[in-house]
Design an enzyme around this catalytic site. Sequence first.
Site, PDB file in Angstrom:
ATOM      1  N   TRP A  18       0.845  -1.193   0.126  1.00 42.02           N
ATOM      2  CA  TRP A  18      -0.074  -0.002   0.100  1.00 42.02           C
ATOM      3  C   TRP A  18       0.817   1.186  -0.150  1.00 42.02           C
ATOM      4  CZ3 TRP A  18      -1.908   2.604   4.886  1.00 42.02           C
ATOM      5  CH2 TRP A  18      -2.863   3.689   4.589  1.00 42.02           C
ATOM      6  N   LYS A  67     -13.572  -1.354   6.153  1.00 45.04           N
ATOM      7  CA  LYS A  67     -13.805  -2.218   4.931  1.00 45.04           C
ATOM      8  C   LYS A  67     -15.066  -3.440   5.581  1.00 45.04           C
ATOM      9  CE  LYS A  67     -11.029  -0.694   1.844  1.00 45.04           C
ATOM     10  NZ  LYS A  67     -10.117   0.362   2.729  1.00 45.04           N
ATOM     11  N   ALA A  81      -6.359  -4.589   7.600  1.00 46.19           N
ATOM     12  CA  ALA A  81      -7.195  -3.639   6.993  1.00 46.19           C
ATOM     13  C   ALA A  81      -8.482  -4.335   6.353  1.00 46.19           C
ATOM     14  CB  ALA A  81      -6.904  -2.816   5.975  1.00 46.19           C
ATOM     15  N   ASP A  85      -0.724  -5.080   9.503  1.00 44.39           N
ATOM     16  CA  ASP A  85      -1.714  -3.959   8.949  1.00 44.39           C
ATOM     17  C   ASP A  85      -2.892  -4.999   8.668  1.00 44.39           C
ATOM     18  OD1 ASP A  85      -3.049  -2.074   7.989  1.00 44.39           O
ATOM     19  OD2 ASP A  85      -1.767  -1.258   6.418  1.00 44.39           O
TER      20      ASP A  85
END
Length: 394
Positions: free
Chosen positions: A127, A243, A210, A208
Amino acid sequence: MLSRLSPQAPDKIIGLMQAFRADPRADKIDLGVGVYRDAVGATPVMRGVKAAEARLWQSQQTKGYVAIEDDPGFLDAVRLLVLGEAVGAERVAAVATPGGTGAVRIALDLVRLANPGARVFIPDPSWPNHAAIVGHPGLEQVDYRYYDAASRELDRAGMLADLGRAGPGDVVILHGCCHNPTGADLTPADWADVAGVLERTGALALVDLAYLGFGAGVEADAAGLRMLAGRLPEMLIAVSGSKNFGLYRERVGAILAVAGDAATATLARGNLSNLNRQTYAFPPDHGARVVTDILTDAALRADWLAELDAMRARIEGLRASLADTLREISGSDRFACLAAQKGMFSLIGATPEQVAAMRDAHGVYVIGDGRMNVAGLSEANIPRVARAMLAAGH
């Protein structure tokens, strides 16, 4: 004073959003921006979120500040969702943050406080904001091999070799699941190998997380980081609710710091709280209250999991359909990887020139490096997207 500022390069994804809005074509297709879309192209408010918000509207009596860390009920609910019983609560320090991006930023600020000379190992590719956030406090970035563009698979040998160069005081960023931008995830065996490298080198893992639930389900997606938590003395986890709860604009996030003992967890909590205070004082609370209600109410949680499972299944179906359509039109199986990858994103292997051709000639928008948001597809537009990819010379 302001005239002395340096110009900043525009964010590529934000620029793509602006170009898409300005495109007058009614049949344009947005496969760039990283949000989940349903069959009619909308980003829906999830059923559990609507129900929890209705309850909140009826019951909430104040909009006063909560706490620098946010409400303990939210932090406990997130800890259990992410870590389960992998590590005792006394070893986990947690604070709420504005989304997953805020969690990554606070995590790296904590690293800087603990070791200003830390090197931060970032997967190649990753990312883009990872590199930007690492650079902002002046930490050193080290790329490690992750994805083999030729085979369109995880570069296991390269990854493990490069991670072996990390040492005590260094940080390794890992994607918990649904790797952005490739969709190539670690297998359980890969997680075990990474854990072995981190045990040997003494480097600190920063996971991470997400897209929990979008890969293979909530429990399966959390299994790798839970393995790390069970084997390593310390780790950091940046959690996003954007999300999997569909709470993009509410900015729901948290940073979990797993420490070696309760005393160190208390020390870490104090530093995290101070970073929150310095950065934005109190974290956003509305979305956190919604998530807390969903995770602590059996009926709401079951409905949320069912809807999340349906969203994941839809993405899996779109992946398979695109791969099948490309195979039928091209007579080649070179796109089979799309069906095997996980989550919202894949790299389609297009050059910047091919990406521009897809956009200009066909109205199909993907990120300049070829990242496609698979969740932006629909069964109706998949044939057109496939033809655009092939017509652009992909």
